[in-house]
Motif scaffolding. Structure first.
Motif, PDB file in Angstrom:
ATOM      1  N   GLU A  71       0.842  -1.201   0.000  1.00  0.00           N
ATOM      2  CA  GLU A  71       0.000   0.000   0.000  1.00  0.00           C
ATOM      3  C   GLU A  71       0.874   1.246   0.000  1.00  0.00           C
ATOM      4  O   GLU A  71       0.637   2.195  -0.758  1.00  0.00           O
ATOM      5  CB  GLU A  71      -0.911   0.008   1.226  1.00  0.00           C
ATOM      6  CG  GLU A  71      -2.015  -1.029   1.212  1.00  0.00           C
ATOM      7  CD  GLU A  71      -3.166  -0.666   0.283  1.00  0.00           C
ATOM      8  OE1 GLU A  71      -3.158   0.454  -0.277  1.00  0.00           O
ATOM      9  OE2 GLU A  71      -4.061  -1.508   0.096  1.00  0.00           O
ATOM     10  N   GLY A  72       1.897   1.254   0.858  1.00  0.00           N
ATOM     11  CA  GLY A  72       2.779   2.405   0.916  1.00  0.00           C
ATOM     12  C   GLY A  72       3.560   2.597  -0.369  1.00  0.00           C
ATOM     13  O   GLY A  72       3.698   3.721  -0.869  1.00  0.00           O
ATOM     14  N   ARG A  75       1.260   3.960  -3.143  1.00  0.00           N
ATOM     15  CA  ARG A  75       0.972   5.389  -2.987  1.00  0.00           C
ATOM     16  C   ARG A  75       2.167   6.234  -3.430  1.00  0.00           C
ATOM     17  O   ARG A  75       2.001   7.258  -4.104  1.00  0.00           O
ATOM     18  CB  ARG A  75       0.616   5.700  -1.533  1.00  0.00           C
ATOM     19  CG  ARG A  75      -0.765   5.239  -1.112  1.00  0.00           C
ATOM     20  CD  ARG A  75      -1.177   5.875   0.210  1.00  0.00           C
ATOM     21  NE  ARG A  75      -0.286   5.499   1.296  1.00  0.00           N
ATOM     22  CZ  ARG A  75      -0.472   4.442   2.079  1.00  0.00           C
ATOM     23  NH1 ARG A  75      -1.529   3.650   1.893  1.00  0.00           N
ATOM     24  NH2 ARG A  75       0.376   4.175   3.061  1.00  0.00           N
ATOM     25  N   ALA A  78       2.481   6.036  -7.290  1.00  0.00           N
ATOM     26  CA  ALA A  78       1.391   6.783  -7.934  1.00  0.00           C
ATOM     27  C   ALA A  78       1.640   8.287  -7.866  1.00  0.00           C
ATOM     28  O   ALA A  78       1.319   9.030  -8.803  1.00  0.00           O
ATOM     29  CB  ALA A  78       0.063   6.435  -7.277  1.00  0.00           C
ATOM     30  N   ALA A  79       2.217   8.747  -6.758  1.00  0.00           N
ATOM     31  CA  ALA A  79       2.471  10.172  -6.594  1.00  0.00           C
ATOM     32  C   ALA A  79       3.668  10.651  -7.412  1.00  0.00           C
ATOM     33  O   ALA A  79       3.728  11.823  -7.803  1.00  0.00           O
ATOM     34  CB  ALA A  79       2.704  10.491  -5.114  1.00  0.00           C
ATOM     35  N   THR A 100       2.111  -4.513  -5.304  1.00  0.00           N
ATOM     36  CA  THR A 100       2.081  -3.096  -5.649  1.00  0.00           C
ATOM     37  C   THR A 100       1.374  -2.892  -6.985  1.00  0.00           C
ATOM     38  O   THR A 100       0.560  -1.972  -7.142  1.00  0.00           O
ATOM     39  CB  THR A 100       3.513  -2.529  -5.696  1.00  0.00           C
ATOM     40  OG1 THR A 100       4.142  -2.709  -4.423  1.00  0.00           O
ATOM     41  CG2 THR A 100       3.509  -1.056  -6.043  1.00  0.00           C
ATOM     42  N   ARG A 103      -2.325  -2.882  -6.776  1.00  0.00           N
ATOM     43  CA  ARG A 103      -2.877  -1.637  -6.249  1.00  0.00           C
ATOM     44  C   ARG A 103      -2.757  -0.487  -7.242  1.00  0.00           C
ATOM     45  O   ARG A 103      -3.363   0.565  -7.039  1.00  0.00           O
ATOM     46  CB  ARG A 103      -2.192  -1.310  -4.922  1.00  0.00           C
ATOM     47  CG  ARG A 103      -2.617  -2.274  -3.811  1.00  0.00           C
ATOM     48  CD  ARG A 103      -1.601  -2.365  -2.678  1.00  0.00           C
ATOM     49  NE  ARG A 103      -2.112  -3.199  -1.591  1.00  0.00           N
ATOM     50  CZ  ARG A 103      -2.121  -4.527  -1.592  1.00  0.00           C
ATOM     51  NH1 ARG A 103      -1.629  -5.194  -2.639  1.00  0.00           N
ATOM     52  NH2 ARG A 103      -2.602  -5.210  -0.573  1.00  0.00           N
ATOM     53  N   HIS A 107      -3.643   2.593 -12.869  1.00  0.00           N
ATOM     54  CA  HIS A 107      -2.743   3.693 -13.210  1.00  0.00           C
ATOM     55  C   HIS A 107      -2.458   3.660 -14.712  1.00  0.00           C
ATOM     56  O   HIS A 107      -2.003   2.648 -15.240  1.00  0.00           O
ATOM     57  CB  HIS A 107      -1.434   3.572 -12.430  1.00  0.00           C
ATOM     58  CG  HIS A 107      -0.648   4.843 -12.374  1.00  0.00           C
ATOM     59  ND1 HIS A 107      -0.087   5.421 -13.494  1.00  0.00           N
ATOM     60  CD2 HIS A 107      -0.337   5.669 -11.329  1.00  0.00           C
ATOM     61  CE1 HIS A 107       0.542   6.528 -13.148  1.00  0.00           C
ATOM     62  NE2 HIS A 107       0.408   6.700 -11.841  1.00  0.00           N
TER      63      HIS A 107
END
Length: 261
Positions: A71-72, A75, A78-79, A100, A103, A107
């Motif tokens: 999850e980390g 994120r 994605a950023a 990853t 998740r 994207h």
């Protein structure tokens, strides 16, 4: 590249058109991938992924499990991802890269997953990994030596083991607690690269990866064992370059089967 603590990189002289996020093996250092940049040249910027509680982030709390870690990482990617990118992971890193990717499935810039030296996630954790994670001291060190990658001096010196192996033990604990959850196959291609002499991962452990992508699997075999890229990173780097160049020349690569080297 982002100044996030999740990432380390060695940027090219000009802005590369592609990003390759690389997830290290259990106990591995994300910086170890940076030497691969010279082989990728200007095709892509290689980015090592650093987990909390490891390496340069030792002062941060370690994640409770692979799901939290993924999850980390998702994120952070994605950023930061402002160009097409792929995910590469070796062994433990391949499981993390896979979770990853799950998740990041929506994207628009995610192009490919490369899983190196790793059995299909639905088969994990293996019995050997579960038993190894329960061991301590020299027994743990000797059990880990089965996978390769430990220098002889570490095997012989308990003091070095105390210094260098806590992260490895922690990662084995994470893998032993991993529980695969069925989900829809990824909308991107998956390439597998493995050492022919790997004692832990062979064709029987790899074929179940076919359930994880809507596209056919692509297999690539290299000489050597579990850490086939240790003496020479060419098998892994050449595969990354091939995928990146093929995708760069084919905008619809997510829907097409790209032939590898």
């Amino acid at each position: 590249m982002s100044d996030s603590p999740w990432f380390v990189s060695r940027p090219t002289s000009s802005r590369a058109p592609y990003l390759a996020y690389c997830f290290p093996h259990a106990g591995g250092n994300a910086r170890s991938f940076l030497s691969w940049q010279q082989h990728l040249e200007a095709d892509a910027e290689l980015v090592g992924v650093c987990a909390p509680g490891r390496g340069l982030r030792l002062d941060e709390p370690s994640p409770a499990g692979i799901a939290e870690l993924a999850e980390g990482a998702a994120r952070a990617v994605a950023a930061a991802a402002d160009r097409p990118f792929l995910l590469f992971g070796h062994s433990f890193g391949a499981v993390l890269a896979f979770e990853t990717a799950r998740r990041l499935r929506e994207h628009p810039l995610l192009r490919h997953l490369v899983a190196s030296g790793c059995a299909a996630p639905r088969l994990l954790p293996s019995e050997r990994v579960r038993q190894t994670a329960k061991l301590r001291g020299q027994e743990f060190t000797e059990a880990v030596a089965f996978f390769g990658g430990l220098p002889p001096e570490v095997l012989a010196e308990p003091e070095l083991q105390d210094l260098l192996l806590p992260g490895l033990r922690a990662d084995f604990h994470l893998v032993s607690g991993y529980r695969y959850q069925p989900d829809e196959p990824l909308p991107i291609g998956i390439s597998l690269v493995n050492g022919r002499e790997d004692p832990h991962v062979g064709p029987a452990e790899l074929r179940h990866w076919e359930h994880e992508s809507v596209l056919p699997l692509r297999y690539h075999w290299a000489d050597g064992g579990h850490f086939y890229f240790g003496p020479d990173p060419a098998p892994a780097v050449d595969l990354l370059r091939s995928l990146i160049r093929a995708d760069s020349s084919a905008p619809s690569a997510r829907e097409e089967h790209v032939e590898l080297i």
